[in-house]
Write a protein that holds these residues in place. Structure first.
Motif, short mmCIF file in Angstrom:
data_model
loop_
_atom_site.label_atom_id
_atom_site.label_comp_id
_atom_site.label_asym_id
_atom_site.label_seq_id
_atom_site.Cartn_x
_atom_site.Cartn_y
_atom_site.Cartn_z
N HIS A 19 40.00 -2.98 28.71
CA HIS A 19 40.48 -3.48 27.60
C HIS A 19 40.61 -5.04 27.62
O HIS A 19 40.56 -6.00 26.58
CB HIS A 19 41.72 -2.82 27.24
N THR A 20 41.28 -5.30 28.75
CA THR A 20 41.47 -6.74 28.98
C THR A 20 40.16 -7.56 28.79
O THR A 20 40.05 -8.92 28.25
CB THR A 20 42.14 -7.01 30.38
N CYS A 21 39.17 -7.05 29.34
CA CYS A 21 37.72 -7.87 29.26
C CYS A 21 37.35 -7.79 27.90
O CYS A 21 36.59 -9.08 27.22
CB CYS A 21 36.76 -7.13 30.24
N ASP A 22 37.47 -6.68 27.15
CA ASP A 22 37.21 -7.04 25.77
C ASP A 22 38.01 -7.91 24.76
O ASP A 22 37.40 -8.69 24.09
CB ASP A 22 37.10 -5.49 24.97
N PHE A 69 30.42 -3.96 33.04
CA PHE A 69 29.06 -3.24 32.28
C PHE A 69 28.61 -1.95 33.44
O PHE A 69 28.44 -0.87 32.84
CB PHE A 69 27.92 -4.02 32.33
N LEU A 70 28.42 -2.17 34.39
CA LEU A 70 28.27 -1.19 35.59
C LEU A 70 29.17 0.06 35.57
O LEU A 70 28.54 1.36 35.62
CB LEU A 70 28.22 -1.60 36.94
N VAL A 71 30.36 -0.08 35.15
CA VAL A 71 31.41 1.03 35.11
C VAL A 71 31.19 1.66 33.91
O VAL A 71 31.37 2.83 33.53
CB VAL A 71 32.87 0.40 35.42
N SER A 72 31.23 0.75 32.78
CA SER A 72 31.42 1.09 31.29
C SER A 72 30.02 1.73 30.58
O SER A 72 30.01 2.46 29.86
CB SER A 72 32.07 0.05 30.45
N HIS A 77 29.45 -5.87 27.62
CA HIS A 77 29.91 -6.42 28.93
C HIS A 77 28.76 -7.05 29.42
O HIS A 77 28.92 -8.29 29.92
CB HIS A 77 30.50 -5.46 29.88
N ALA A 78 27.50 -6.38 29.29
CA ALA A 78 26.38 -7.13 29.74
C ALA A 78 26.14 -8.33 28.93
O ALA A 78 25.72 -9.56 29.49
CB ALA A 78 25.06 -6.26 29.68
N ASP A 79 26.27 -8.41 27.83
CA ASP A 79 26.12 -9.69 26.87
C ASP A 79 27.16 -10.75 27.24
O ASP A 79 26.40 -12.04 27.23
CB ASP A 79 26.23 -9.22 25.40
N VAL A 80 28.17 -10.45 27.49
CA VAL A 80 29.04 -11.60 27.94
C VAL A 80 28.75 -12.21 29.31
O VAL A 80 28.65 -13.34 29.57
CB VAL A 80 30.50 -10.89 28.12
N THR A 81 28.24 -11.26 30.14
CA THR A 81 27.62 -11.63 31.66
C THR A 81 26.63 -12.83 31.37
O THR A 81 26.39 -13.87 31.86
CB THR A 81 27.06 -10.43 32.35
N ARG A 82 25.56 -12.24 30.63
CA ARG A 82 24.57 -13.23 29.87
C ARG A 82 25.03 -14.27 29.42
O ARG A 82 24.38 -15.74 29.84
CB ARG A 82 23.34 -12.47 29.26
N ASP A 83 25.86 -14.35 28.53
CA ASP A 83 26.35 -15.50 27.81
C ASP A 83 26.96 -16.55 28.82
O ASP A 83 26.67 -17.78 28.73
CB ASP A 83 27.47 -15.09 27.01
N ILE A 84 27.76 -16.10 29.94
CA ILE A 84 28.23 -16.78 30.84
C ILE A 84 27.14 -17.63 31.73
O ILE A 84 26.93 -18.73 31.84
CB ILE A 84 29.08 -16.10 31.82
N LEU A 85 26.30 -16.79 32.14
CA LEU A 85 25.24 -17.28 32.91
C LEU A 85 24.31 -18.19 32.14
O LEU A 85 23.71 -19.19 32.71
CB LEU A 85 24.37 -16.32 33.69
N ASP A 86 23.99 -18.03 31.08
CA ASP A 86 23.32 -19.08 30.04
C ASP A 86 23.86 -20.46 29.92
O ASP A 86 23.36 -21.29 30.31
CB ASP A 86 23.06 -18.32 28.65
N TYR A 87 25.18 -20.21 29.70
CA TYR A 87 26.11 -21.35 29.83
C TYR A 87 25.93 -22.14 31.03
O TYR A 87 25.74 -23.47 30.78
CB TYR A 87 27.45 -21.03 29.29
N VAL A 88 26.09 -21.47 32.14
CA VAL A 88 26.07 -22.20 33.42
C VAL A 88 24.69 -22.93 33.69
O VAL A 88 24.80 -24.04 34.20
CB VAL A 88 26.63 -21.13 34.56
N LEU A 89 23.90 -22.12 33.43
CA LEU A 89 22.54 -22.71 33.60
C LEU A 89 22.10 -23.80 32.84
O LEU A 89 21.57 -24.75 33.14
CB LEU A 89 21.28 -21.47 33.58
N ARG A 90 22.66 -24.00 31.38
CA ARG A 90 22.22 -24.93 30.67
C ARG A 90 23.28 -26.01 30.75
O ARG A 90 22.68 -27.07 30.56
CB ARG A 90 22.37 -24.36 29.09
N ASP A 91 24.62 -25.98 30.76
CA ASP A 91 25.37 -27.11 30.92
C ASP A 91 26.04 -27.54 32.21
O ASP A 91 26.64 -28.40 32.22
CB ASP A 91 26.78 -26.59 29.85
N MET A 92 26.09 -26.58 32.99
CA MET A 92 26.53 -26.89 34.30
C MET A 92 25.83 -27.00 35.61
O MET A 92 26.13 -27.26 36.77
CB MET A 92 27.67 -25.77 34.82
#
Length: 146
Positions: A19-22, A69-72, A77-92
């Motif tokens: 719930h907190t993640c969501d 994602f692995l638990v639920s 949750h997988a989409d948010v993971t990809r979103d974070i990693l895409d951001y890091v790879l693109r901007d950081m």
């Protein structure tokens, strides 16, 4: 907490973490357009982010959302993971290799200016239908979000 919940089959603890993640993914600290997460919010409702983004926060959140994602099995949750990693790879990611540790909150002398959009700017970038959905979903007004 999520690992402990799985280990001891504590459904309530698992529910609380998911719930907190969501809520975090749907809230103001998650950059819905650019990806990644800001460090924290500057208001009690967690709508307005402090616009600084830290590599270590996003790295830990990527792992959390992957575990979620692995638990639920929930694709969000997988989409948010990809979103974070895409951001890091693109901007950081530094062009010469390695990663930047942070993205400053200040741009052009104002906190968050780079990330702020006016109602008029959004209405020009989105179709009428897209804008209407965004305005309803995010509470967009001429004065800002409400």
């Amino acid at each position: 907490m999520l690992r402990t919940a799985k280990r001891f089959r504590d459904a309530e603890a698992e529910r609380m973490v998911l719930h907190t993640c969501d809520q975090m993914a749907a809230g103001g600290i998650h950059d819905q357009l650019g990806g990644g997460f800001a460090r924290y919010a500057v208001d009690a409702e967690w709508l307005v982010p402090h616009f600084e983004k830290m590599l270590y926060d996003n790295a830990q959140l990527a792992q959390l959302y992957l575990d979620a994602f692995l638990v639920s099995g929930d694709a969000r949750h997988a989409d948010v993971t990809r979103d974070i990693l895409d951001y890091v790879l693109r901007d950081m990611t530094h062009p010469g290799g390695g990663f930047f540790s942070a993205e400053d909150a200040d741009s052009e002398g104002h906190e968050g200016k780079f990330y702020c959009w006016t109602k008029d700017e959004l209405s020009k970038l989105l179709t009428v239908d897209e804008f209407n959905v965004a305005a309803a979903c995010f509470g967009i007004t001429a004065e800002g979000i409400h």
